[in-house]
Design a protein around this motif. Structure first.
Motif, PDB file in Angstrom:
ATOM      1  N   ILE A   6      13.052   1.811  31.072  1.00 41.28           N
ATOM      2  CA  ILE A   6      13.568   0.938  30.029  1.00 41.28           C
ATOM      3  C   ILE A   6      12.615   1.008  28.838  1.00 41.28           C
ATOM      4  N   VAL A   7      13.168   1.317  27.669  1.00 43.18           N
ATOM      5  CA  VAL A   7      12.382   1.408  26.439  1.00 43.18           C
ATOM      6  C   VAL A   7      13.008   0.478  25.402  1.00 43.18           C
ATOM      7  N   THR A   8      12.313   0.283  24.306  1.00 46.63           N
ATOM      8  CA  THR A   8      12.824  -0.537  23.211  1.00 46.63           C
ATOM      9  C   THR A   8      13.624   0.339  22.257  1.00 46.63           C
ATOM     10  N   CYS A   9      14.829  -0.086  21.934  1.00 49.05           N
ATOM     11  CA  CYS A   9      15.667   0.645  20.987  1.00 49.05           C
ATOM     12  C   CYS A   9      14.985   0.614  19.617  1.00 49.05           C
ATOM     13  N   PRO A  10      14.775   1.772  18.994  1.00 50.31           N
ATOM     14  CA  PRO A  10      14.093   1.807  17.696  1.00 50.31           C
ATOM     15  C   PRO A  10      14.856   1.099  16.574  1.00 50.31           C
ATOM     16  N   THR A  11      16.156   0.924  16.723  1.00 49.23           N
ATOM     17  CA  THR A  11      16.953   0.318  15.661  1.00 49.23           C
ATOM     18  C   THR A  11      17.048  -1.198  15.790  1.00 49.23           C
ATOM     19  N   CYS A  12      17.487  -1.679  16.961  1.00 51.37           N
ATOM     20  CA  CYS A  12      17.735  -3.119  17.098  1.00 51.37           C
ATOM     21  C   CYS A  12      16.651  -3.854  17.870  1.00 51.37           C
ATOM     22  N   GLY A  13      15.772  -3.118  18.555  1.00 47.22           N
ATOM     23  CA  GLY A  13      14.703  -3.750  19.320  1.00 47.22           C
ATOM     24  C   GLY A  13      15.125  -4.219  20.697  1.00 47.22           C
TER      25      GLY A  13
ATOM     26  N   HIS B 229      16.258   4.861  29.112  1.00 48.58           N
ATOM     27  CA  HIS B 229      15.880   6.215  28.702  1.00 48.58           C
ATOM     28  C   HIS B 229      16.052   7.121  29.907  1.00 48.58           C
ATOM     29  N   ALA B 230      17.293   7.569  30.113  1.00 51.89           N
ATOM     30  CA  ALA B 230      17.629   8.431  31.247  1.00 51.89           C
ATOM     31  C   ALA B 230      18.724   9.390  30.805  1.00 51.89           C
ATOM     32  N   LEU B 231      18.931  10.432  31.588  1.00 51.63           N
ATOM     33  CA  LEU B 231      19.920  11.444  31.238  1.00 51.63           C
ATOM     34  C   LEU B 231      21.329  10.882  31.136  1.00 51.63           C
TER      35      LEU B 231
END
Length: 80
Positions: free
Chosen positions: A14-21, A26-28
């Motif tokens: 799980i990562v932070t979305c660069p646009t909305c936060g 983050h997987a295929l």
């Protein structure tokens, strides 16, 4: 087959979305990664296309020549 012997499955990070936060997988299986959705991916692409993302840089001598139009002067192609 016991759980200890089951084949390893890929980790879903799980990562932070660069646009909305928000959270983004983050997987295929997420075609929009690292973004959480197609909307966030398109918003980011639009920002790049409109040159909203910029890096500060000092002007170079060639930038000054371009601003004056010196790069538009035709070169003598006759070879003399």
């Amino acid at each position: 087959m016991s759980p200890e012997q089951s084949p390893a499955r890929p980790m879903r990070r799980i990562v932070t979305c660069p646009t909305c936060g928000g959270e983004s997988v983050h997987a295929l299986d997420n075609p929009f990664r690292p973004f959480c959705s197609e909307r966030c991916k398109n918003v980011d692409f639009g920002a790049w296309a409109s040159e909203s993302y910029r890096l500060e840089a000092r002007p170079t001598p060639s930038d000054d020549a371009d601003a004056e139009g010196n790069d538009l002067i035709p070169r003598d192609q006759s070879g003399s």
